[in-house]
Design an enzyme around this catalytic site. Structure first.
Site, mmCIF file in Angstrom:
data_model
loop_
_atom_site.group_PDB
_atom_site.id
_atom_site.type_symbol
_atom_site.label_atom_id
_atom_site.label_comp_id
_atom_site.label_asym_id
_atom_site.label_seq_id
_atom_site.Cartn_x
_atom_site.Cartn_y
_atom_site.Cartn_z
ATOM 1 N N TYR A 145 0.941 -1.268 0.085
ATOM 2 C CA TYR A 145 0.038 -0.131 0.004
ATOM 3 C C TYR A 145 1.031 1.351 0.098
ATOM 4 C CZ TYR A 145 -3.261 3.553 1.946
ATOM 5 O OH TYR A 145 -3.890 4.903 2.067
ATOM 6 N N GLY A 271 4.487 -5.744 12.387
ATOM 7 C CA GLY A 271 4.973 -4.634 11.410
ATOM 8 C C GLY A 271 4.350 -3.270 11.801
HETATM 9 C C1 UD2 Z 1 -2.691 4.237 8.924
HETATM 10 C C2 UD2 Z 1 -3.804 4.248 7.907
HETATM 11 C C3 UD2 Z 1 -3.379 3.578 6.794
HETATM 12 C C4 UD2 Z 1 -2.022 3.787 6.316
HETATM 13 C C5 UD2 Z 1 -1.041 3.656 7.561
HETATM 14 C C6 UD2 Z 1 0.441 4.223 7.245
HETATM 15 C C7 UD2 Z 1 -5.997 4.514 9.117
HETATM 16 C C8 UD2 Z 1 -7.146 3.884 9.335
HETATM 17 N N1 UD2 Z 1 -5.039 3.740 8.304
HETATM 18 O O1 UD2 Z 1 -2.836 3.072 9.784
HETATM 19 O O2 UD2 Z 1 -4.298 3.639 5.582
HETATM 20 O O3 UD2 Z 1 -2.051 5.149 5.838
HETATM 21 O O4 UD2 Z 1 -1.568 4.524 8.548
HETATM 22 O O5 UD2 Z 1 1.341 4.288 8.330
HETATM 23 O O6 UD2 Z 1 -5.727 5.613 9.215
HETATM 24 N N2 UD2 Z 1 -4.993 -0.315 17.157
HETATM 25 C C9 UD2 Z 1 -5.438 -0.734 18.472
HETATM 26 N N3 UD2 Z 1 -6.514 -1.481 18.519
HETATM 27 C C10 UD2 Z 1 -7.400 -1.580 17.638
HETATM 28 C C11 UD2 Z 1 -6.975 -1.133 16.337
HETATM 29 C C12 UD2 Z 1 -5.815 -0.448 16.158
HETATM 30 O O7 UD2 Z 1 -4.805 -0.661 19.458
HETATM 31 O O8 UD2 Z 1 -8.418 -2.175 17.783
HETATM 32 C C13 UD2 Z 1 -3.576 0.299 17.113
HETATM 33 C C14 UD2 Z 1 -2.846 -0.247 15.870
HETATM 34 O O9 UD2 Z 1 -1.968 -1.342 16.305
HETATM 35 C C15 UD2 Z 1 -2.059 0.993 15.504
HETATM 36 C C16 UD2 Z 1 -2.859 2.085 15.861
HETATM 37 O O10 UD2 Z 1 -4.064 1.702 16.601
HETATM 38 O O11 UD2 Z 1 -0.812 1.002 16.442
HETATM 39 C C17 UD2 Z 1 -3.551 2.570 14.641
HETATM 40 O O12 UD2 Z 1 -3.899 1.756 14.048
HETATM 41 P P1 UD2 Z 1 -5.051 2.060 12.706
HETATM 42 O O13 UD2 Z 1 -5.484 0.890 11.948
HETATM 43 O O14 UD2 Z 1 -6.125 2.984 13.037
HETATM 44 O O15 UD2 Z 1 -4.057 2.976 11.828
HETATM 45 P P2 UD2 Z 1 -2.601 2.680 11.250
HETATM 46 O O16 UD2 Z 1 -1.863 4.005 11.774
HETATM 47 O O17 UD2 Z 1 -2.280 1.285 11.454
#
Ligand code: UD2
Length: 327
Positions: A145, A271
Site C-alpha cells: 500500500y 509490522g
Molecule cells: C494508518 C492508515 C493507513 C496507512 C497507515 C500508514 C487509517 C485507518 N489507516 O494505519 O491507511 O496510511 O496509517 O502508516 O488511518 N489499534 C489498536 N486497537 C485496535 C485497532 C488499532 O490498538 O482495535 C492500534 C494499531 O495497532 C496501531 C494504531 O492503533 O498502532 C492505529 O491503527 P489504525 O489501523 O487505525 O491505523 P494505522 O496507523 O495502522
C-alpha cells in the site's frame, strides 16, 4: 486563513461515496456540478446528497472513467483499496486499484486539462526517521500500500513537471470522523464502537505507540486549498502536528462515551509503526492549511453521530468554535 470558495466548476470525485470522498462531496455539491465515480465496494449511497451525478463504475475501467471525467475542471482522486493488510495479502490486486487506476486518472486529467488532487498517505514514510516527519524525509514504505501511494505521489508531482498539469498530492495521516466504517475503519471508530457497546477496548501492544489523528473536516479543507493553490506540483502532509498515544486515545474515548468498558491489551500488530506525526509547516506556509479540530472535540463528532451510515452522521461535525465547517 479562510478557505477559498470553489464554485461553478465541473468536478469529479473518484471514491466520492467513501469516507473522505463523501464529506468532500458535501462541501462541493451546493455550488458546483459534482460527479461521483464509485463502485460501492466500500462506499455508501446514503452518504451522497441528491444533487450529484453518480456514475457507478470502477476507477480501473477506462470507459467509466472517461465518461465520468468528460469536460471536468477538477478531479479529486480518492478511490483506493485502503487496507494495508489487504495490500500485503494481495499486492497485485491493490496495485491495480491504487496505482494502475491512478495513472488512468492522471492520464484522463491530462486529456481534460483538469487539475488533480490525489490522496497520498503517511504510509510513504514507513517507519519515519525523524519526528515530526517533514515532506523532505526519506520515502521508505513498509507495505505494498505504501509503495503504491509513494509511486502515485511521485507520478502526481511528475505530471506537473512533465506536462504542466496542476497537481497536488496530500499525504494523509490518521484520518477519522463520522462515516468511517467497514472492516478497515481505523482505531478511533473501533474504540468508539467498543465503548458504546460496553465491550473491552482492545489496545494492540503496550499502547505507547502514537499517531497524528486528523479530523475529516480538516482533510476536506486541505483538499479545497489544494484545489486553488498556486503551489502545485507539490506533496503536503495533512495532519495536526500533535501525536497521541493509543492508550491516551482509549481513555479519552472511554471518558467521552461515559462507558464502563475495561481497557485491555492484546498482541501488538505485526509490522506496526511505532510513532507517526506530521510536520505541518509546509502545508501551513505554502498551502495556508492548518488543522482546526482538536482530538477531544473531534471524537465527540464520532460519538455524537447517529451510527456508521446515514447522511446526518457527518453533516455537522461540531458546533463549537472549532467547528467542522469546511470554510
Ligand atoms: C494508518 C492508515 C493507513 C496507512 C497507515 C500508514 C487509517 C485507518 N489507516 O494505519 O491507511 O496510511 O496509517 O502508516 O488511518 N489499534 C489498536 N486497537 C485496535 C485497532 C488499532 O490498538 O482495535 C492500534 C494499531 O495497532 C496501531 C494504531 O492503533 O498502532 C492505529 O491503527 P489504525 O489501523 O487505525 O491505523 P494505522 O496507523 O495502522
Amino acid at each position: 486563513m479562510d478557505t477559498p470558495a470553489i464554485r461553478d466548476q465541473a468536478i469529479l470525485v473518484t471514491g466520492g461515496a467513501g469516507f473522505i470522498g463523501s464529506h468532500l462531496v458535501d462541501a462541493l455539491a451546493p455550488q458546483n456540478e459534482v460527479r461521483v465515480l464509485d463502485n460501492f465496494s466500500s462506499g455508501d449511497r446514503t452518504h451522497l446528497p441528491d444533487d450529484v451525478t453518480v456514475i457507478e463504475g470502477d476507477v480501473r475501467d477506462p470507459i467509466a472513467l472517461q465518461r465520468a471525467a468528460r469536460g471536468v475542471d477538477l478531479i479529486f482522486h480518492h478511490a483506493a483499496l485502503v487496507s494495508v493488510a489487504q495490500s500485503v495479502d494481495e499486492p497485485r490486486q491493490s496495485n491495480r486499484t491504487n496505482l494502475e487506476a491512478s495513472l488512468l486518472v492522471l492520464e484522463q486529467a491530462r486529456q481534460e486539462d483538469a487539475r488533480v488532487v490525489v490522496a497520498s498517505s503517511a504510509a510513504v514514510y514507513g517507519h519515519p526517521d525523524e519526528l515530526p516527519v517533514p515532506e523532505t524525509a526519506g520515502i521508505d514504505p513498509t507495505s505494498p500500500y505504501g509503495v503504491q501511494k509513494a509511486a502515485l505521489d511521485r507520478y502526481t508531482r511528475l505530471y506537473e513537471e512533465l506536462y504542466d498539469l496542476p497537481t497536488v498530492a496530500l499525504r494523509y495521516f490518521n484520518v477519522y470522523g463520522p462515516r468511517q466504517q467497514g472492516p478497515y475503519s481505523g482505531v478511533i471508530s473501533t474504540f468508539v464502537e467498543q465503548a458504546r457497546a460496553d465491550e473491552p477496548i482492545t489496545i494492540e501492544g503496550d499502547g505507547q505507540q502514537s499517531r497524528d489523528f486528523v479530523h475529516v473536516s480538516d482533510v476536506v479543507r486541505a483538499n479545497l486549498r489544494a484545489a486553488t493553490t498556486d503551489a502545485v506540483g507539490e506533496a503536503y502532509n495533512v495532519g495536526t502536528g500533535t501525536r497521541t498515544t493509543i492508550e491516551e486515545l482509549a481513555e479519552t474515548i472511554r471518558d467521552a462515551t461515559g462507558s464502563s468498558s475495561p481497557i485491555v491489551h492484546r498482541e501488538p500488530r505485526a509490522g506496526d509503526i511505532r510513532h507517526s506525526g506530521a510536520d505541518t509547516s509546509k502545508a501551513s506556509y505554502e498551502l495556508g492549511f492548518d488543522a482546526r479540530i482538536g482530538l477531544e472535540s473531534g471524537i465527540r463528532t464520532v460519538v455524537g453521530s447517529s451510527g456508521p451510515s446515514g447522511r446526518d452522521a457527518g453533516a455537522t461535525p461540531d458546533t463549537n468554535r472549532e467547528s467542522g465547517s469546511y470554510s
